[in-house]
Design a protein around this motif. Structure first.
Motif, PDB file in Angstrom:
ATOM      1  N   SER A 200       1.684 -14.611   0.316  1.00 50.85           N
ATOM      2  CA  SER A 200       2.085 -13.387   0.994  1.00 50.85           C
ATOM      3  C   SER A 200       1.248 -12.266   0.382  1.00 50.85           C
ATOM      4  CB  SER A 200       3.577 -13.129   0.812  1.00 50.85           C
ATOM      5  OG  SER A 200       3.940 -13.177  -0.548  1.00 50.85           O
ATOM      6  N   VAL A 201       1.411 -11.053   0.862  1.00 48.29           N
ATOM      7  CA  VAL A 201       0.640  -9.933   0.313  1.00 48.29           C
ATOM      8  C   VAL A 201       1.583  -9.038  -0.462  1.00 48.29           C
ATOM      9  CG1 VAL A 201      -0.823  -7.950   0.852  1.00 48.29           C
ATOM     10  CG2 VAL A 201      -1.038 -10.057   2.190  1.00 48.29           C
ATOM     11  N   PRO A 202       1.375  -8.872  -1.762  1.00 46.01           N
ATOM     12  CA  PRO A 202       0.253  -9.418  -2.525  1.00 46.01           C
ATOM     13  C   PRO A 202       0.415 -10.911  -2.806  1.00 46.01           C
ATOM     14  CG  PRO A 202       1.758  -8.292  -3.980  1.00 46.01           C
ATOM     15  CD  PRO A 202       2.264  -8.042  -2.598  1.00 46.01           C
ATOM     16  N   ILE A 203      -0.722 -11.605  -2.944  1.00 44.15           N
ATOM     17  CA  ILE A 203      -0.701 -13.028  -3.277  1.00 44.15           C
ATOM     18  C   ILE A 203      -0.162 -13.196  -4.691  1.00 44.15           C
ATOM     19  CG2 ILE A 203      -2.154 -15.062  -3.679  1.00 44.15           C
ATOM     20  CD1 ILE A 203      -4.009 -14.007  -1.485  1.00 44.15           C
ATOM     21  N   ARG A 235     -10.238  -7.729  -0.230  1.00 46.68           N
ATOM     22  CA  ARG A 235      -9.304  -6.690   0.185  1.00 46.68           C
ATOM     23  C   ARG A 235      -9.464  -6.451   1.675  1.00 46.68           C
ATOM     24  NH1 ARG A 235      -9.801  -2.358  -3.477  1.00 46.68           N
ATOM     25  NH2 ARG A 235     -10.453  -3.955  -4.972  1.00 46.68           N
ATOM     26  N   HIS A 236      -8.499  -5.781   2.245  1.00 45.43           N
ATOM     27  CA  HIS A 236      -8.556  -5.476   3.676  1.00 45.43           C
ATOM     28  C   HIS A 236      -9.530  -4.314   3.903  1.00 45.43           C
ATOM     29  CE1 HIS A 236      -4.373  -7.386   3.683  1.00 45.43           C
ATOM     30  NE2 HIS A 236      -5.120  -8.166   4.450  1.00 45.43           N
ATOM     31  N   SER A 246      -6.670  -4.769  -3.180  1.00 45.61           N
ATOM     32  CA  SER A 246      -7.005  -6.184  -3.191  1.00 45.61           C
ATOM     33  C   SER A 246      -5.790  -6.976  -2.713  1.00 45.61           C
ATOM     34  CB  SER A 246      -7.403  -6.634  -4.595  1.00 45.61           C
ATOM     35  OG  SER A 246      -6.257  -6.844  -5.408  1.00 45.61           O
ATOM     36  N   LEU A 247      -6.022  -8.215  -2.280  1.00 48.37           N
ATOM     37  CA  LEU A 247      -4.938  -9.039  -1.760  1.00 48.37           C
ATOM     38  C   LEU A 247      -3.926  -9.409  -2.833  1.00 48.37           C
ATOM     39  CD1 LEU A 247      -6.834 -11.445   0.660  1.00 48.37           C
ATOM     40  CD2 LEU A 247      -5.808  -9.227   1.120  1.00 48.37           C
ATOM     41  N   ARG A 250      -0.148  -4.927  -5.288  1.00 44.64           N
ATOM     42  CA  ARG A 250       0.968  -4.465  -4.489  1.00 44.64           C
ATOM     43  C   ARG A 250       0.690  -3.064  -3.955  1.00 44.64           C
ATOM     44  NH1 ARG A 250       5.922  -6.266  -3.925  1.00 44.64           N
ATOM     45  NH2 ARG A 250       5.607  -7.750  -5.627  1.00 44.64           N
ATOM     46  N   THR A 257       1.827  -1.202   4.769  1.00 39.88           N
ATOM     47  CA  THR A 257       1.744  -2.370   5.619  1.00 39.88           C
ATOM     48  C   THR A 257       1.621  -1.936   7.078  1.00 39.88           C
ATOM     49  OG1 THR A 257       4.144  -2.456   5.746  1.00 39.88           O
ATOM     50  CG2 THR A 257       3.090  -3.777   4.029  1.00 39.88           C
TER      51      THR A 257
END
Length: 409
Positions: A200-203, A235-236, A246-247, A250, A257
């Protein structure tokens, strides 16, 4: 309304990229989408594969998409000269080699190093559009610079509208042709397997996914290690600057989101004012929503249940398609996605009123299996399937498909 009124019967192959007419296929032993899916499953860590492959909650919608497509039956016809056939069509006044395009998916860059670029290059070579997701980890500018072709962009709207409008300015500057605004992710879906896998995000790194990655050294070295050695943790890249984490980091604010419980049709009207190109509303299932989208100035809709990844009790996209297509009539473009794995699935959708189909998971299996070559093979398999299905049906062009081709639903 017959599809012929919405499609160009006389699309010329001269409008298509030269490479779309006869390139050397990769993965010649792979004959179906399922073959590439099996390769992807072996190559990817389980958590990453399940993120792509699975649905939400009890996965009723995931099974329902497949079952609904299987219930649609087509009429075969005989003694028709089908020696000269083509699968070309047009969208937004431009020729496509096939009646499908690549849908927006957020995980492509984790399946293959710069997987979004691999997808876009394969699509360009095959003469079909590619749609980049807001949630991709390769920037829209890099995809445009390195891939070319027909590029569309999928937009999530943030509660802070200014962030979305800033992103829209980037999309314009990068030269993207069409905008697909997604409306079916108003809250976060329930995907328990992602939490168990730590995906999930964050991984979250845990014993389970650490062992999973260790058992897939090829993926670790060819994908994740390359990011770590060059640009760092992915990162997105298409998120607004203030939210670009970054993924594994948090978000500092809940608004980070791309879920928005405050969106209304007024937001779509505002987008219409700010975007001059083709504007499609993605995630439309109900015909009243289709009418509302057109009343707000949209150029069309994407009939979609988000690949069964969001609302599990929802109707299958193929079941919703005829009513939505009737509501749109000849006033706009109708695309559809969610569950399309075979060329005959695509022909069914075209016969039920779609102008084209968006492919989500199938190209992801291809890119995970072998980058651009894997995507190319997927697109070739589906193109061959569409052509063969039309031949059995006595249809020489996409314009000849319509409700009369449906034997049973």
């Amino acid at each position: 309304m017959p599809l012929s009124s919405r499609l160009d019967r006389n699309a010329s192959s001269k409008d298509l990229p030269q490479s779309s007419r006869g390139s050397t296929p990769s993965f010649p032993d792979a004959q179906t989408v399922a073959d590439l899916r099996a390769i992807a499953r072996r190559r990817l860590p389980l958590g990453l594969f399940e993120f792509v492959d699975r649905g939400s909650e009890a996965e009723l919608a995931l099974r329902g998409n497949r079952e609904a497509l299987d219930r649609v039956r087509l009429w075969p016809r005989g003694l028709v000269d089908v020696s000269e056939r083509n699968t070309r069509t047009t969208l937004f006044g431009r020729t496509m080699a096939q009646p499908f395009a690549i849908a927006p998916t957020g995980a492509a860059g984790l399946l293959w190093h710069h997987g979004e670029i691999a997808l876009a290059r394969a699509a360009a070579a095959q003469g079909v559009p590619f749609t980049l997701s807001t949630a991709s980890i390769t920037s829209m500018e890099d995809v445009a610079d390195q891939a070319g072709g027909r590029l569309w962009f999928q937009l999530y709207m943030w509660p802070d509208r200014r962030m979305s409008y800033q992103l829209l300015d980037r999309v314009k500057a990068a030269g993207y042709e069409a905008l697909l605004v997604t409306i079916d992710t108003v809250v976060s879906p329930k995907r328990d397997y992602n939490h168990r896998n730590g995906f999930s995000v964050p991984i979250r790194i845990n014993r389970r996914n650490a062992l999973d990655v260790a058992l897939h050294p090829r993926w670790m070295l060819s994908v994740m290690a390359r990011y770590l050695l060059t640009s760092g943790i992915p990162r997105h890249q298409n998120y607004p600057e203030a939210l670009r984490r970054s993924l594994m980091e948090r978000p500092r604010h809940v608004r980070g989101t791309p879920k928005n419980e405050t969106l209304t049709w007024e937001d779509l009207r505002e987008l219409r004012k700010r975007w001059q190109g083709p504007l499609l509303v993605k995630g439309v299932i109900h015909p009243e929503d289709a009418r509302a989208a057109m009343n707000c100035g949209a150029d069309g809709v994407v009939v979609s249940n988000h690949g069964a990844r969001n609302f599990d009790p929802g109707i299958a996209a193929i079941d919703a398609l005829p009513a939505v297509a009737e509501a749109i009539g000849d006033h706009g473009t109708v695309l559809v996605d969610s569950g399309f794995q075979q060329g005959s699935d695509i022909v069914k959708a075209l016969s039920l009123g779609a102008n084209a189909v968006l492919l989500g998971r199938a190209p992801l299996y291809g890119v995970a299996a072998g980058g651009e070559g894997g995507v190319t093979r997927i697109l070739q398999i589906l193109a061959d399937d569409v052509d063969r299905t039309m031949a059995f049906m006595g249809c020489r062009s996409i314009a000849e498909l319509g409700p009369h081709c449906i034997a049973r639903r």
